[in-house]
Design a protein around this motif. Sequence first.
Motif, PDB file in Angstrom:
ATOM      1  N   PRO A 307       0.814  -1.215   0.000  1.00 20.85           N
ATOM      2  CA  PRO A 307       0.000   0.000   0.000  1.00 20.85           C
ATOM      3  C   PRO A 307       0.845   1.263   0.000  1.00 20.85           C
ATOM      4  N   VAL A 308       2.031   1.194   0.596  1.00 16.56           N
ATOM      5  CA  VAL A 308       2.916   2.350   0.580  1.00 16.56           C
ATOM      6  C   VAL A 308       3.252   2.728  -0.856  1.00 16.56           C
ATOM      7  N   GLU A 309       3.592   1.736  -1.678  1.00 14.51           N
ATOM      8  CA  GLU A 309       3.950   2.040  -3.063  1.00 14.51           C
ATOM      9  C   GLU A 309       2.742   2.523  -3.857  1.00 14.51           C
ATOM     10  N   GLU A 310       1.569   1.923  -3.635  1.00 13.50           N
ATOM     11  CA  GLU A 310       0.371   2.398  -4.345  1.00 13.50           C
ATOM     12  C   GLU A 310       0.107   3.871  -4.038  1.00 13.50           C
ATOM     13  N   LEU A 311       0.165   4.224  -2.750  1.00 10.60           N
ATOM     14  CA  LEU A 311      -0.136   5.596  -2.355  1.00 10.60           C
ATOM     15  C   LEU A 311       0.942   6.563  -2.826  1.00 10.60           C
ATOM     16  N   ARG A 312       2.174   6.161  -2.690  1.00  9.59           N
ATOM     17  CA  ARG A 312       3.278   7.035  -3.107  1.00  9.59           C
ATOM     18  C   ARG A 312       3.198   7.335  -4.598  1.00  9.59           C
TER      19      ARG A 312
END
Length: 434
Positions: A307-312
């Motif tokens: 989720p960190v990569e999706e949001l970033r």
Amino acid sequence: MTTSDSCATWTPDGWQRVAVPAGTHARRRVPGIANLHSHAFQRAMAGMAERQTDPADSFWTWRETMYRFAARFTPETLHAVASQLYAEMLEAGYTSVCEFHYLHHAPDGRSYADPAAMSRALIAAARETGIRMTLLPVLYMTGGFDERPLGERQRRFGHEVDAYLRLLDTLRADSDAMLRVGCCLHSLRAVPAGPMREVLAAIPADSRVHIHIAEQTAEVDDCVAARGARPVRWLLGNTEVDERWTLVHATHLDEDEVRGIAASGATVAICTTTEANLGDGLFPLRDYLDAGGAWGVGSDSHISVSPVEELRWLEYGQRLITRRRNIAVGRGDEAHAASVGEALLRGVVASAPASTGFSAEALAGDRLTLDANAPILAGASDEDCIDRWLFSGNRNAIDTVEVGGEVVVSGGRHHKRDEIAAGYADAMRRLMAG
């Protein structure tokens, strides 16, 4: 009580602090994140479609690789791959998953002895790993807007309306505190208008409804040619779209469609890493936020399970097309409006109940504890903690994950990681033997 520190829990209204006894290890907790779009079987083919097959490679050429791989799955291999995926999701901070499931039948299109066998494999994987699931069995009927029959490689996806409704009835009997069963329409090109209306009239009034829509420009062009309107415009004009609906991708929108989705109360599931991997395009995030639209993220084909990569990359994509920074911020007077990280986290928390079908109260039991020893969080303050978590590299900064109050990840590891990985490795050997 003598205190030396406090534990802090992030909420959409800011950090809430609770005093703890002297010597107690201080912790920061954040809400678990809902993964609004998943095709579990595709985790097994991640990285296997990165060789050029055509100078004009696109989603449509990638789909050929996906079809070949999909034909190899059995309930047993699907269970093993989904278990690995869901354990990875939990370690990364996804605590619930909307599983968009269309791999229903045997490769030749014949039903298994138990027509729900493939669905049950996914449910078992979710229960064994401890992730909260919204299972979305897919209605898939035609091979295009011209309503041609499904091709040979699509036959295992297909249902007629009566059989599809029976499948939903069968699976809804298993619903409980950790499982919801919703309705899923693959796309406008795969579900003609008449059957769509028939299904929507038959499902429970509170059922979640998910659909792929406007992912590629070719789909938009074909919809205009066949139905006289762009996909989202047609959907809004021909169905009662409301907060029960999740529109997956909705990448290619005009201004009226942006406002129309926002006004309907539906959620858009944005799958940034998959949309980038497939060359789909970029969602018009800032316009949609200004219209008050609800949105969340999904890992879709699972070329990334973070989720960190999706949001970033949701934020970074907007920076690349606008050539400005800090796009997804709030527009109010609240003190936390200027933080991109907090704005992104508020967005996914706000949309989770409507999209998953779980209540906000139930989802409040899904929490992540950040790793106090993670270098990226060294010296973090309340003001910068969320931004540092989301924008400071790729090392996982999650220590503990709780779902429904049960700890399923501790020390950054899923409690069944090793046995699940062994089953996955065996399944991959069988799948690759083809």
